[in-house]
Design a protein around this motif. Structure first.
Motif, short mmCIF file in Angstrom:
data_model
loop_
_atom_site.label_atom_id
_atom_site.label_comp_id
_atom_site.label_asym_id
_atom_site.label_seq_id
_atom_site.Cartn_x
_atom_site.Cartn_y
_atom_site.Cartn_z
N ILE A 74 0.86 -1.19 0.00
CA ILE A 74 0.00 0.00 0.00
C ILE A 74 0.89 1.23 0.00
O ILE A 74 1.74 1.39 0.88
N VAL A 75 0.71 2.12 -0.96
CA VAL A 75 1.48 3.35 -1.03
C VAL A 75 0.54 4.53 -0.80
O VAL A 75 -0.50 4.64 -1.45
N THR A 76 0.90 5.39 0.14
CA THR A 76 0.08 6.55 0.46
C THR A 76 0.99 7.77 0.62
O THR A 76 2.17 7.72 0.32
N GLY A 77 0.43 8.89 1.08
CA GLY A 77 1.24 10.09 1.28
C GLY A 77 1.25 11.02 0.08
O GLY A 77 0.48 10.86 -0.88
N CYS A 78 2.17 11.99 0.12
CA CYS A 78 2.14 13.08 -0.86
C CYS A 78 2.50 12.65 -2.28
O CYS A 78 1.92 13.13 -3.25
N TYR A 79 3.46 11.74 -2.44
CA TYR A 79 3.81 11.25 -3.77
C TYR A 79 2.63 10.48 -4.37
O TYR A 79 2.29 10.65 -5.54
N ALA A 80 1.99 9.68 -3.54
CA ALA A 80 0.80 8.94 -4.00
C ALA A 80 -0.33 9.90 -4.36
O ALA A 80 -1.07 9.68 -5.34
N GLN A 81 -0.47 10.98 -3.60
CA GLN A 81 -1.53 11.96 -3.86
C GLN A 81 -1.29 12.68 -5.18
O GLN A 81 -2.21 12.87 -5.98
N LEU A 82 -0.04 13.10 -5.43
CA LEU A 82 0.26 13.93 -6.60
C LEU A 82 0.47 13.12 -7.87
O LEU A 82 0.20 13.61 -8.96
N ARG A 83 0.98 11.90 -7.76
CA ARG A 83 1.30 11.08 -8.94
C ARG A 83 0.74 9.66 -8.78
O ARG A 83 1.48 8.68 -8.83
N PRO A 84 -0.58 9.52 -8.60
CA PRO A 84 -1.14 8.19 -8.32
C PRO A 84 -0.93 7.18 -9.45
O PRO A 84 -0.63 6.01 -9.19
N ASN A 85 -1.07 7.63 -10.68
CA ASN A 85 -0.90 6.69 -11.81
C ASN A 85 0.55 6.25 -11.95
O ASN A 85 0.83 5.09 -12.28
N GLU A 86 1.46 7.17 -11.69
CA GLU A 86 2.88 6.85 -11.73
C GLU A 86 3.22 5.81 -10.66
O GLU A 86 3.97 4.85 -10.91
N VAL A 87 2.66 5.98 -9.48
CA VAL A 87 2.90 5.03 -8.39
C VAL A 87 2.26 3.69 -8.71
O VAL A 87 2.85 2.63 -8.50
N ALA A 88 1.03 3.71 -9.22
CA ALA A 88 0.31 2.47 -9.52
C ALA A 88 1.03 1.62 -10.56
O ALA A 88 0.87 0.40 -10.59
N ALA A 89 1.83 2.27 -11.41
CA ALA A 89 2.54 1.55 -12.47
C ALA A 89 3.80 0.84 -11.97
O ALA A 89 4.39 0.04 -12.70
N ILE A 90 4.21 1.11 -10.74
CA ILE A 90 5.41 0.47 -10.21
C ILE A 90 5.10 -0.98 -9.86
O ILE A 90 4.11 -1.27 -9.19
N LYS A 91 5.95 -1.87 -10.27
CA LYS A 91 5.73 -3.31 -10.04
C LYS A 91 5.60 -3.60 -8.55
O LYS A 91 6.40 -3.15 -7.74
N GLY A 92 4.57 -4.35 -8.22
CA GLY A 92 4.37 -4.78 -6.84
C GLY A 92 3.36 -3.97 -6.07
O GLY A 92 2.87 -4.43 -5.02
N VAL A 93 3.00 -2.77 -6.56
CA VAL A 93 2.05 -1.93 -5.83
C VAL A 93 0.63 -2.47 -6.01
O VAL A 93 0.17 -2.65 -7.14
N ASN A 94 -0.06 -2.70 -4.91
CA ASN A 94 -1.42 -3.23 -4.95
C ASN A 94 -2.49 -2.18 -4.69
O ASN A 94 -3.63 -2.32 -5.15
N ALA A 95 -2.13 -1.13 -3.93
CA ALA A 95 -3.11 -0.09 -3.62
C ALA A 95 -2.42 1.25 -3.45
O ALA A 95 -1.33 1.34 -2.89
N VAL A 96 -3.07 2.29 -3.99
CA VAL A 96 -2.57 3.66 -3.87
C VAL A 96 -3.65 4.48 -3.17
O VAL A 96 -4.79 4.54 -3.64
N LEU A 97 -3.30 5.10 -2.04
CA LEU A 97 -4.26 5.89 -1.27
C LEU A 97 -3.76 7.32 -1.13
O LEU A 97 -2.58 7.55 -0.81
N GLY A 98 -4.64 8.29 -1.34
CA GLY A 98 -4.28 9.69 -1.18
C GLY A 98 -4.17 10.08 0.28
O GLY A 98 -4.44 9.28 1.20
N ASN A 99 -3.79 11.33 0.54
CA ASN A 99 -3.63 11.79 1.92
C ASN A 99 -4.92 11.76 2.70
O ASN A 99 -4.93 11.48 3.90
N SER A 100 -6.05 12.05 2.04
CA SER A 100 -7.33 12.02 2.74
C SER A 100 -7.79 10.60 3.02
O SER A 100 -8.61 10.36 3.90
#
Length: 432
Positions: A74-100
């Motif tokens: 699970i990736v969250t925080g400011c990088y996940a908030q600003l670049r969710p699609n970029e984070v989601a494309a990283i191998k192994g990531v199952n969930a991307v959550l914004g700051n809220s």
């Protein structure tokens, strides 16, 4: 239920929020393990203050996947908030959550089993009106308590308003209750954290009758059991005489301020869209020094901003050298997508990376000099030190009230005690 690991990058606010996430998982029966241990779930709370921060986030995500290829990441925080699609494309990531969304993991992710595609839950920060409480307290000494989130300012280099939304504050009663709970657990020092803490109670989403920061401090000072309060960082235009006077006159408020500067040259401050000029900054620090001559004072500085010429940088260095600043946090300017500075200076006036790095080294050397001079002032003097469980070369560490880091012989029975010790001796050595 399983084993979960946490990795946090960035500011103390992020660390406080990760601590709250850890408590959520433990309440649901999960065991917290180290970042290098085998786990079922890996939670990565990211930062995006610079391009280097983004790179480190990607590196940590890939390392987590290599260590635990079957873990639910699970990736969250400011990088996940600003670049969710970029984070989601990283191998192994199952969930991307914004700051809220980070505080609502168990509502959004019913089970932690991989889906066909990465789950992305990131809402627009412009619609964020809620405040999610958070605090970090890993031992009996210091705790970081979140009192404010978001920012109403529009500095030209900054992505925080995009990542965190508008300024909003925790209810004062909630903060007082948390402080009392921390006191009952034996915590002796609370560091008040936020994105722009000086806006406490004054943000665009706050009720007009909410307390301001000074009134909050006045209430906190009456909580039994807490011996020290620190303000993590406060903008110079929001640091009033009244706040400085209250800190100077109130025993539980420590003589330590961290006041962001960013540049010591007015035209650069204007290009940065900062809400003060160097004269205001100088007056604030001189007033602190007048009321509290022993105060520790930190400053943030950005080097290599596109509008910063060599002469501007020299002026900043000279300005800082002549101020009662005791240490610096030096940041190299990094182009952040969608910021005003990038849009304005993308085609011209960019400063080579080598020159940015050179300016960074120059100010870091100034910081080391100022810190050494400040420490030497107190050699042989007696100051109160709060001993922590952190160790250095086999010795325990602690901080004086005015933020000098020292070490002493390890003694578990002294952890969490405030002792008056003589500084700079073999028993209480300075830690640079």
């Amino acid at each position: 239920m399983g084993r979960v690991s946490f990795h946090t990058l960035g500011c103390k606010l992020n660390f406080a929020e990760t601590s709250s996430l850890r408590r959520q998982f433990e309440l649901h029966g999960f065991e917290t393990v180290g970042q290098k241990d085998i786990c079922d779930i890996s939670v990565i709370n990211t930062c995006s203050v610079t391009a280097e921060a983004d790179r480190k986030c990607r590196q940590i995500i890939r390392r987590a996947h290599r260590l635990n290829p079957d873990a639910f990441i699970i990736v969250t925080g400011c990088y996940a908030q600003l670049r969710p699609n970029e984070v989601a494309a990283i191998k192994g990531v199952n969930a991307v959550l914004g700051n809220s969304e980070k505080a609502h993991i168990f509502d959004l992710l019913e089970d932690f089993s991989p889906k066909v595609s990465t789950q992305v839950n990131v809402s627009c920060t412009g619609s964020t009106t809620s405040f999610d409480p958070a605090l970090l307290s890993d031992d009996r000494t210091r705790a970081f308590l979140k009192v404010q989130d978001g920012c109403d300012y529009s500095c030209s280099f900054c992505t925080i308003p995009m990542a965190r939304g508008k300024s909003r504050s925790a209810p004062a009663d909630q903060i007082i209750d948390q402080a009392r709970q921390l006191a009952e657990r034996g915590v002796k020092e609370i560091v008040l954290t936020g994105v722009n803490i000086g806006l406490y109670g004054q943000g665009s989403l706050d009720h007009p009758t909410k307390l301001n920061l000074l009134q909050l401090l006045q209430r906190l000072a009456k909580v039994d059991g807490i011996l020290r309060y620190r303000i993590s960082s406060i903008e110079p235009n929001l640091l009033t005489d009244e706040i400085i006077d209250f800190v100077a006159d109130t025993p539980v408020m420590v003589p330590h301020f961290h006041v962001p500067l960013q540049s010591g040259e007015n035209s650069v401050l204007g290009a940065m869209r900062r809400r003060y000029r160097r004269e205001v900054y100088q007056q604030r620090l001189e007033y602190i020094h007048t009321r509290m001559p022993d105060a520790g004072i930190g400053a943030d500085v950005i080097v290599g901003f596109p509008a910063e010429t060599t002469d501007h940088f020299t002026e900043t260095r000279t300005f800082l050298a002549n101020l009662p600043v005791t240490y610096l946090h030096v940041f190299t300017y990094s182009e952040r997508p969608d910021t005003v500075a990038v849009n304005r200076y993308e085609q011209h006036n960019t400063i080579p990376a080598s020159e940015r790095a050179s300016r960074n080294r120059t100010l870091r050397e100034l910081s080391r000099h100022k810190q050494a001079v400040f420490q030497e002032r107190f050699r042989g003097q007696i100051r109160p030190v709060l001993w922590e469980r952190n160790t250095w070369s086999g010795r325990m560490q602690g901080y004086t009230d005015n933020y000098i880091r020292v070490s002493g012989p390890f003694d578990d029975s002294r952890v969490g005690l405030v002792e008056h010790v003589r500084l700079g001796t073999e028993n209480t050595a300075f830690v640079s």
